[in-house]
Design a protein around this motif. Structure first.
Motif, short mmCIF file in Angstrom:
data_model
loop_
_atom_site.label_atom_id
_atom_site.label_comp_id
_atom_site.label_asym_id
_atom_site.label_seq_id
_atom_site.Cartn_x
_atom_site.Cartn_y
_atom_site.Cartn_z
N PRO A 77 19.24 -1.51 -3.51
CA PRO A 77 18.37 -2.69 -3.39
C PRO A 77 18.33 -3.14 -1.93
N VAL A 78 17.16 -3.54 -1.50
CA VAL A 78 16.99 -3.94 -0.10
C VAL A 78 17.04 -5.45 0.00
N LYS A 79 17.95 -5.92 0.88
CA LYS A 79 18.05 -7.37 1.06
C LYS A 79 17.31 -7.75 2.33
N GLY A 80 16.45 -8.72 2.22
CA GLY A 80 15.68 -9.13 3.40
C GLY A 80 14.42 -8.30 3.51
N PRO A 81 13.61 -8.53 4.56
CA PRO A 81 12.35 -7.81 4.71
C PRO A 81 12.60 -6.32 4.92
N PRO A 82 11.91 -5.47 4.17
CA PRO A 82 12.13 -4.03 4.27
C PRO A 82 12.01 -3.51 5.70
N GLU A 83 11.07 -4.07 6.50
CA GLU A 83 10.85 -3.58 7.87
C GLU A 83 12.10 -3.72 8.72
N GLU A 84 12.93 -4.73 8.36
CA GLU A 84 14.12 -4.98 9.21
C GLU A 84 15.36 -4.30 8.65
N TRP A 85 15.23 -3.77 7.46
CA TRP A 85 16.40 -3.22 6.79
C TRP A 85 16.75 -1.85 7.36
N ASN B 274 3.55 15.75 -10.28
CA ASN B 274 3.14 16.16 -8.95
C ASN B 274 4.32 16.72 -8.17
N ALA B 275 4.21 17.98 -7.76
CA ALA B 275 5.26 18.58 -6.93
C ALA B 275 4.68 19.02 -5.59
N SER B 276 3.51 18.48 -5.23
CA SER B 276 2.87 18.87 -3.97
C SER B 276 3.32 17.97 -2.83
N GLY B 277 3.85 18.58 -1.79
CA GLY B 277 4.24 17.82 -0.60
C GLY B 277 5.56 17.10 -0.79
N TYR B 278 5.89 16.24 0.18
CA TYR B 278 7.11 15.43 0.08
C TYR B 278 6.79 14.13 -0.63
N ASN B 279 7.68 13.72 -1.47
CA ASN B 279 7.41 12.51 -2.25
C ASN B 279 7.73 11.24 -1.45
N LEU B 280 7.04 11.13 -0.31
CA LEU B 280 7.15 9.90 0.48
C LEU B 280 6.39 8.78 -0.21
N PHE B 281 5.53 9.18 -1.14
CA PHE B 281 4.70 8.20 -1.86
C PHE B 281 5.59 7.23 -2.65
N ASP B 282 6.50 7.81 -3.44
CA ASP B 282 7.40 6.95 -4.23
C ASP B 282 8.33 6.16 -3.32
N LEU B 283 8.76 6.82 -2.23
CA LEU B 283 9.69 6.17 -1.31
C LEU B 283 9.03 4.88 -0.77
N ALA B 284 7.76 5.03 -0.35
CA ALA B 284 7.05 3.87 0.20
C ALA B 284 6.76 2.84 -0.88
N ASP B 285 6.33 3.32 -2.06
CA ASP B 285 6.01 2.39 -3.15
C ASP B 285 7.21 1.53 -3.53
N ARG B 286 8.37 2.18 -3.54
CA ARG B 286 9.56 1.44 -4.00
C ARG B 286 10.07 0.49 -2.91
N LEU B 287 9.83 0.85 -1.66
CA LEU B 287 10.29 -0.02 -0.58
C LEU B 287 9.31 -1.18 -0.35
N ASN C 95 6.12 -8.39 -7.84
CA ASN C 95 7.34 -9.10 -7.45
C ASN C 95 8.62 -8.31 -7.66
N ILE C 96 8.47 -7.04 -7.92
CA ILE C 96 9.67 -6.21 -8.15
C ILE C 96 10.47 -6.18 -6.84
N PRO C 97 11.79 -6.34 -6.91
CA PRO C 97 12.57 -6.30 -5.67
C PRO C 97 12.48 -4.92 -5.00
N PRO C 98 12.38 -4.89 -3.68
CA PRO C 98 12.26 -3.59 -2.99
C PRO C 98 13.55 -2.76 -3.10
N VAL C 99 13.35 -1.47 -3.18
CA VAL C 99 14.49 -0.55 -3.31
C VAL C 99 14.30 0.60 -2.32
N TRP C 100 15.37 0.93 -1.65
CA TRP C 100 15.37 2.14 -0.80
C TRP C 100 15.87 3.27 -1.69
#
Ligand code: FAD
Ligand code: SF4
Ligand code: SF4
Length: 949
Positions: free
Chosen positions: A184-192, A226-239, A244-249
């Protein structure tokens, strides 16, 4: 493609890390690691098989520091050439620990070399399962499943690997291993910044993610697999979640599916689930794909656990008759429910299906056995296609497209008309509920036009899927080498640049898995035409049941590797000894091969050309002369109390070692081996009045084989008592010679044929031929193969083989019903409540006798009968293998011993003399070991026992 040679100094370092046994560079070893289940061949320079995570980490870091390419490999079932590469191939199969201590908390921790089926077998005993279920589950390993984000039929309900992994031990190319799990990411994701300690690759990705996130979001595909490419999509979506879902790394999302190009996984914490209480499967047939698509749309609302389709070519191949599939069915849908209220769900599903025209009404398979058969056929589809016509092969190069679910029927229609235009047979099947279709055009790669045809098909199919259907080229198999060149087109150049940067952050020198995923190399490079045109699909299913592979976890010492080595022209005339001698001739491989390949036959053929030695030939000749054999064993039997003593046995061990060492260095009769008691009077002599030579005539033959004739273990007597009770039949012990199995094992093919011819002559007149020995059952069932195709002998042998039944089958025959009733009643009366388990001998399974021993034991013993785990694993005896290589035979047995002990059985029953001998030798008298016939005959009424003769 060949890898750069690895220097002597590098080899020394690898040996220092993994030991001499862990470093392979013989030509046959390199061959065995040059392929996976895809169409390519890339020769590694060296193969390293670490024993643990520490060694694997050191090997990775050594390769990276020295700029040597390194490719990660687990089960080697990748369909796109993702687990082969130049330089070092690191095989992770030996990292196969399973830690079940977290079960009550809903997880297990496993090494990357754990085979999915083995994990699920262990979990099933405890009421759990790991949900992702690729069709390769018999052979694929957890490391490779994580590498590809594998999925399967049940991903519709349970998701792919990425939804079922809780944490990973990840080793970056440089730096210390780290434990990865969602945070779980505490604080703004950009600063985490994750609190430090993150590998450089992740830090760089995290830094760039604010910039990348909008681009990724814009180009994300609306597909459920989907197994095409790197799954940066989920990484970004979750962060950066929208609501209002809490951000997750969640770094797992990036590693899972990265095909070993970012780092090494050495341990995984897997989410496990409780096994469903019950399941039901519906089979529905359609006249056309659009109706099928319509039905799917309606069925999805019921929340099925699987929705699988097969098209008409596929149905032809799995066998319409076998599964009662109507001849005019164009396609089939398998619908599974594993939740409640199941009866209501089934009713509603049937109602939906009745709204579509169908060549025959939908059917429900409720029994576990029926459902298992259906799913077995579905899981074996791709390799089964290898049986198509002996020339065309199902080539995997456009095999895994995924589109938005609602567009799948439209895509299927388009594919059909496209392949019709190309005048090519094609099998189309897949996970329709996820919009994922597997497409296997059947091509003859030996034809000159095949390469241009492949190029055409690949471009047309992939581009149509991407552009017209807004889909991706791979739903679950990964890019590997086969789809890498299309990746820039899937999400566009901007996203591809992000992928390239990501790879660079993790692996700046491009050492890890070169040519895989991020590569512009044409998919036509490195195709291994010579291998692909062979009958073996390299699916790896045979490895998993091969006892040698089980112990060594080494591709070059298991069924798939042996087939590939022995059929490669480079080895055909100079087969390596280790390869020739390794096979136990247990035939387990044959029981699982969907493509119909018999690896043991290939090994035995090679043995007959290169390993047929005079000593085993002389012994085999004796087996062909039962009179001489029983004279020798009779004398040995009479004198056994005198010679079967420690001192004499020691001397015997040394003498036999000397005798055999020229041919088989480890062979001998070990002094500690518990030998069975030999008969002083052979079975045939004892029951002379029942033999042909004694003048007996009848229609029921007991083929006792060499063992029951010479060993004093009660098997022959018990068989005679049981068969003697067959009402209206007259039992005879026909003239017979060795069924041929032990002779065949040592490569004396001509003598096997001689034996087959003798038995062919003497067995002709019997209506039923009953066996008590697993190997004899198999050898007699295989009788036709020894005679030329189209010959009268072959035909006659075929007729005989159809009349051969194992005692477990005979006892279940309606004609034996009264005897079985009597046995059951006596068993009930005499029951001491002690558990009995069953060891399923490999040869009996290979003869197709699988369910009957269970059914019989269940009928007779009821709840006292217990199915043990691994009942179908080889016990290591394998005829005379326990003498040929006693040490390795013991290593194989370790797994069986564990299973037997865990079963807490009082008796282990089986029906193979070699298995009995091995089990008795290794288990002692606890638990007891009993032949099936001996166990059953104990419950015959006493008066009948004595009155028979
Ligand atoms: C008959 C058949 C049916 C199949 N059906 C399906 C299916 O239904 N669904 C599906 O998803 N796939 C399917 N596959 C493809 C394949 O079996 C899966 O992708 C499987 O998960 C690969 O596992 P493996 O152990 O064989 O991996 P490998 O082939 O050894 O490796 C696969 C990839 O993972 C990487 N890798 C391996 N180990 C590690 C590690 N420890 N750390 C990091 N990376 C690693 C490798 O470098 C490679 O890129 C099928 C294959 C066959 C032959
Ligand atoms: S022999 Fe059969 S089971 Fe083994 S890899 Fe080949 S096709 Fe698969
Ligand atoms: S016969 Fe047994 S030992 Fe030989 S390759 Fe097949 S499974 Fe392996």
């Amino acid at each position: 493609m060949s890898g750069d040679p690895v220097s002597a100094a590098a080899r020394r370092e690898l040996v220092r890390i993994a030991g001499e046994q862990g470093v392979l560079d013989n030509p046959e070893d390199l061959k065995a690691f040059s392929y996976d289940a895809g169409i390519y061949r890339v020769n590694p320079a060296i193969v390293v098989l670490p024993q643990n995570a520490r060694e694997a980490t050191e090997i990775l870091h050594f390769a990276a520091e020295n700029g040597i390419s390194l490719t990660l490999r687990s089960g080697g079932t990748n369909l796109g050439g993702g687990s082969i590469g130049p330089g070092i191939v690191m095989g992770l199969s030996r990292l196969n620990s399973i830690d079940l201590s977290g079960i009550s908390d809903g997880y297990v921790e496993v090494g990357p070399g754990v085979i999915l089926k083995e994990l699920n077998d262990q979990l099933a005993q405890r009421g759990y399962f790991f949900a992702p279920d690729p069709s390769s589950g018999l052979a694929c390993q957890i490391g490779g499943m994580i590498g590809t984000n594998a999925a399967g039929a049940h991903s519709l309900k349970y998701g792919a690997v990425k939804e079922n992994v809780l944490g990973l031990d990840f080793v970056p190319v440089a730096g210390d291993p780290v434990w990865l799990s969602p945070m779980p990411v505490k604080g703004p994701p950009e600063e985490w910044r994750g609190g430090g300690g993150m590998p450089r690759g992740f830090e760089s990705v995290l830094e760039n993610l604010p910039l990348w996130a909008p681009v990724l979001k814009k180009h994300r595909k609306n597909v459920s697999k989907n197994a095409s490419g790197y799954n940066l999509f989920d990484l970004a979506d979750r962060l950066y979640p929208e609501s209002n879902i809490p951000p997750v790394w969640d770094p797992l999302r990036l590693v899972i599916g990265s095909e070993g190009t970012l780092g090494l996984v050495t341990k995984a914490r897997l989410l496990i689930r409780s096994l469903p209480f019950r399941k039901s499967t519906i089979l529905a047939f359609f006249y056309d794909l659009l109706s099928l698509g319509g039905a799917v749309a309606g069925l999805q609302g019921l929340g099925p656990s699987a929705l699988e389709m097969m098209d008409r070519t596929t149905l032809d191949l799995v066998g319409r008759e076998k599964f009662s599939i109507p001849p005019d069915a164009d396609s089939l849908l398998l619908i599974e429910f594993d939740h409640e209220p199941q009866d209501e769900l089934l009713k509603e599903a049937m109602r939906i299906l009745s709204g579509y025209p169908s060549p025959s009404p939908a059917r429900i398979a409720r029994s576990e056995r029926d459902q298992a058969e259906l799913w077995k056929a579905r899981h074996a589809l791709f390799p089964t296609l290898y049986r198509y016509d002996g020339v065309h092969r199902p080539i995997n190069f456009a095999d895994d497209v995924a589109v938005p679910v609602h567009r799948l029927p439209e895509l299927l229609e388009w594919l059909r008309s496209y392949f019709k235009g190309a005048e090519l047979p094609v099998a189309i099947y897949g996970h329709i509920g996820n919009g994922n279709a597997h497409i296997n055009p059947l091509l003859n790669l030996a034809e000159s036009r095949s390469m241009s045809l492949m190029l055409d098909i690949s471009r047309t199919v992939h581009r149509t899927v991407i552009e017209r259907f807004e889909g991706v080229p791979c739903g679950e198999h990964g890019e590997g080498r086969v789809r890498a060149e299309f990746l820039p087109e899937v999400y566009g150049p901007e996203v591809y640049r992000i992928f390239e940067k990501t790879k660079g952050f993790f692996d700046p020198e491009g050492v890890l898995n070169p040519g895989i995923k991020i590569s512009r190399t044409s998919f036509l490079d490195n195709i291994d035409v010579a291998r692909v045109v062979q009958p073996c699909a390299t699916c790896g299913k045979c490895n998993t049941v091969c006892p040698s592979f089980d112990v060594l976890r080494q591709e070059s010492m298991g069924a798939r590797g042996w087939y590939q080595i022995l059929t490669d022209p480079a080895f055909r005339d100079h087969p390596p000894e280790g390869v020739l001698d390794g096979c136990l001739n247990c035939k387990s491989c044959r029981t699982v091969c969907p493509a119909g390949v018999d690896v043991s036959a290939v090994v035995l053929e090679a043995r007959s050309r290169f390993r047929s030695d005079p000593l085993t030939r002389a012994i085999s000749r004796t087996l062909l002369l039962p009179g001489r054999l029983t004279t020798i064993t009779g004398w040995l039997g009479r004198t056994q109390p005198a010679w079967d003593r420690p001192l004499f046995r020691k001397a015997l061990e040394e003498v036999t070692r000397l005798l055999f060492q020229r041919f088989y260095p480890s062979a001998r009769i070990p002094s500690g081996l518990a030998l069975p008691r030999l008969r002083s009077t052979s079975l045939r002599r004892k029951f002379r009045e029942l033999t042909e030579e004694g003048g007996r005539q009848g229609d029921l033959a007991y083929f006792h084989g060499c063992a029951a004739n010479t060993l004093d273990d009660g098997v022959g007597e018990s068989m005679i008592r049981l068969l003697g009770r067959a009402a209206g039949r007259r039992l005879v012990l026909p003239s017979q010679t060795c069924s041929g199995t032990p002779i065949e094992t040592y490569g004396h093919k001509d003598l096997v044929r001689e034996a087959a011819r003798q038995n062919l002559t003497t067995l002709q007149s019997y209506g039923k031929i009953v066996t008590g020995c697993a190997s004899c059952t198999l050898a007699l069932r295989d009788l036709p193969v020894h005679f030329p195709e189209g010959s009268g002998e072959r035909e006659r042998a075929g007729e005989i083989s159809r009349r051969v039944v194992h005692v477990s089958q005979f006892m279940l025959d309606p004609e034996m019903a009264p005897v079985l009733r009597e046995i059951r009643e006596n068993a009930d009366r005499e029951s001491d409540g002690k558990r009995v388990t069953y060891h399923a001998s490999c040869h009996l399974r290979a003869a197709g006798v699988v369910d009957e021993p269970h059914d019989l034991l269940e009928k007779v013993l009821g709840e006292r009968f217990h199915i043990m785990q691994d009942e179908d694993r080889c016990a290591g005896g394998a005829g005379t293998y326990l003498l040929k290589n006693p040490e390795f035979s013991r290593e194989i047995f370790a797994r069986k011993e564990k299973a037997v002990r865990e079963s807490r059985a009082h008796t282990v029953t089986t029906s193979c003399p070699a298995c009995q001998m091995t089990l008795r030798d290794r288990l002692g008298d606890d638990p007891k070991v009993s032949h099936l016939a001996v166990l059953l005959s104990r419950y015959l009424s006493p008066d009948e026992k004595s009155s028979f003769r």
